[in-house]
Design an enzyme around this catalytic site. Structure first.
Site, PDB file in Angstrom:
ATOM      1  N   GLU A  25      39.210  45.731  44.682  1.00  0.00           N
ATOM      2  CA  GLU A  25      39.872  44.499  45.142  1.00  0.00           C
ATOM      3  C   GLU A  25      40.268  44.674  46.618  1.00  0.00           C
ATOM      4  O   GLU A  25      40.702  45.744  47.029  1.00  0.00           O
ATOM      5  CB  GLU A  25      41.133  44.246  44.295  1.00  0.00           C
ATOM      6  CG  GLU A  25      41.842  42.943  44.656  1.00  0.00           C
ATOM      7  CD  GLU A  25      43.061  42.666  43.770  1.00  0.00           C
ATOM      8  OE1 GLU A  25      43.658  43.611  43.220  1.00  0.00           O
ATOM      9  OE2 GLU A  25      43.419  41.473  43.642  1.00  0.00           O
ATOM     10  N   LYS A  94      39.881  34.656  42.073  1.00  0.00           N
ATOM     11  CA  LYS A  94      40.879  35.143  41.102  1.00  0.00           C
ATOM     12  C   LYS A  94      41.574  33.954  40.435  1.00  0.00           C
ATOM     13  O   LYS A  94      42.135  33.083  41.104  1.00  0.00           O
ATOM     14  CB  LYS A  94      41.891  36.013  41.845  1.00  0.00           C
ATOM     15  CG  LYS A  94      42.846  36.793  40.979  1.00  0.00           C
ATOM     16  CD  LYS A  94      43.669  37.718  41.892  1.00  0.00           C
ATOM     17  CE  LYS A  94      44.507  38.716  41.148  1.00  0.00           C
ATOM     18  NZ  LYS A  94      45.143  39.684  42.079  1.00  0.00           N
ATOM     19  N   CYS A 135      41.607  41.974  38.941  1.00  0.00           N
ATOM     20  CA  CYS A 135      42.908  42.613  38.735  1.00  0.00           C
ATOM     21  C   CYS A 135      43.797  41.923  37.699  1.00  0.00           C
ATOM     22  O   CYS A 135      43.591  42.081  36.511  1.00  0.00           O
ATOM     23  CB  CYS A 135      43.620  42.776  40.082  1.00  0.00           C
ATOM     24  SG  CYS A 135      44.835  44.117  40.009  1.00  0.00           S
TER      25      CYS A 135
END
Ligand SMILES: NC(=O)CCC(=O)C(=O)O
Length: 258
Positions: A25, A94, A135
């Site tokens: 990331e 994301k 994540c």
């Protein structure tokens, strides 16, 4: 400097025989809301151009970690995926922004500067279908379930957990997603930098559909690899057939049309 380093490490991984390679990331930027606008790029842009070129040069599938992306005045935390001919196969923004507040430990609010994505991201390879999250997305079991329903056998999450949630949850979440769905799960973290404002936990990991950790990095910069054995995955699904035993008459997890 980061781009040069990332491209060299991707090439090394490919030389070692990797056919699918993933970066962490925010690999082109420090991880922190105050940095995102300074480091943000359009897609295509300098970082993603490098990813496309190195994927083509090495003839690999490349999951390009994530970068802060700027688009129409908004910022996203975005992962791009390239095929062996350098074409863009998927772009994952994301979905779940990392907003947490653990008193005395860590407060982080990605939504101070970022906008969430609103689509699922899967792509096909000659090996298997792959689903991508970033994540904090790994905390949401529904995303992994939907990817599994779509036929993914490997889920890849570039991620940067921290010194509070990393030791507590990083491996546990990966094992949970792998076991619940009987899929392989791979996570890719930045190495730990004790001087950074956000200290990443590190420990990139690969977990099998049985829930075992089959590869795990330390906290320093390294290349970690594992074989994805789809026959093993099929065997586990046959031995413990939860996929055909679900009570669809009682519950469901479904993708909503956007
Ligand atoms: N970059 C992130 O989304 C961090 C997620 C995290 O640390 C967590 O505990 O969740």
């Amino acid at each position: 400097d980061n781009l040069k380093r990332a491209s060299e490490l991707v090439k090394q991984a490919a030389q070692q025989g990797a056919q699918i390679v993933a970066l962490p990331e925010c690999f082109n930027s420090p991880y922190g809301t105050k940095f995102f606008s300074e480091y943000a790029e359009n897609i295509p842009g300098q970082s993603t151009q490098m990813l496309s070129e190195v994927a083509k040069e090495c003839g690999i599938f490349l999951i390009g970690g994530s970068i802060p992306e700027e688009d129409s005045g908004k910022l996203y935390n975005t992962c791009t995926v390239y095929g062996p001919d350098g074409t863009l196969l998927a772009k994952h923004r994301k979905i779940h922004l990392f907003n947490i507040d653990v008193p005395g430990k860590i407060r982080f609010q990605e939504s101070e500067t970022l906008t969430p994505g609103d689509s699922f991201s899967t792509f096909d390879t000659p090996y298997c279908k792959i689903g991508v999250g970033i994540c904090y997305d790994i905390r949401f079991a529904e995303l992994a379930q939907i990817y599994t329903k779509k036929g993914c056998q490997l889920l890849i999450y570039p991620g940067a957990f921290n010194m509070t949630t990393g030791p507590a949850h990083w491996e546990l979440l990966q094992r949970a997603r792998a076991l619940d769905n009987q899929v392989y799960v791979a996570t890719v973290s930045p190495a730990r930098d004790e001087k950074a404002s956000y200290i990443a936990w590190g420990h990139s990991t690969v977990v099998s559909p049985w829930g075992e950790v089959i590869a795990k990095a330390g906290s320093d910069e390294t290349i970690t690899s594992a074989d994805i054995d789809l026959q093993y995955l099929a065997d586990i699904r046959q031995q413990i057939p939860i996929h055909s035993q679900r009570r669809h008459d009682l519950y469901s997890v479904e993708e909503k049309p956007k």
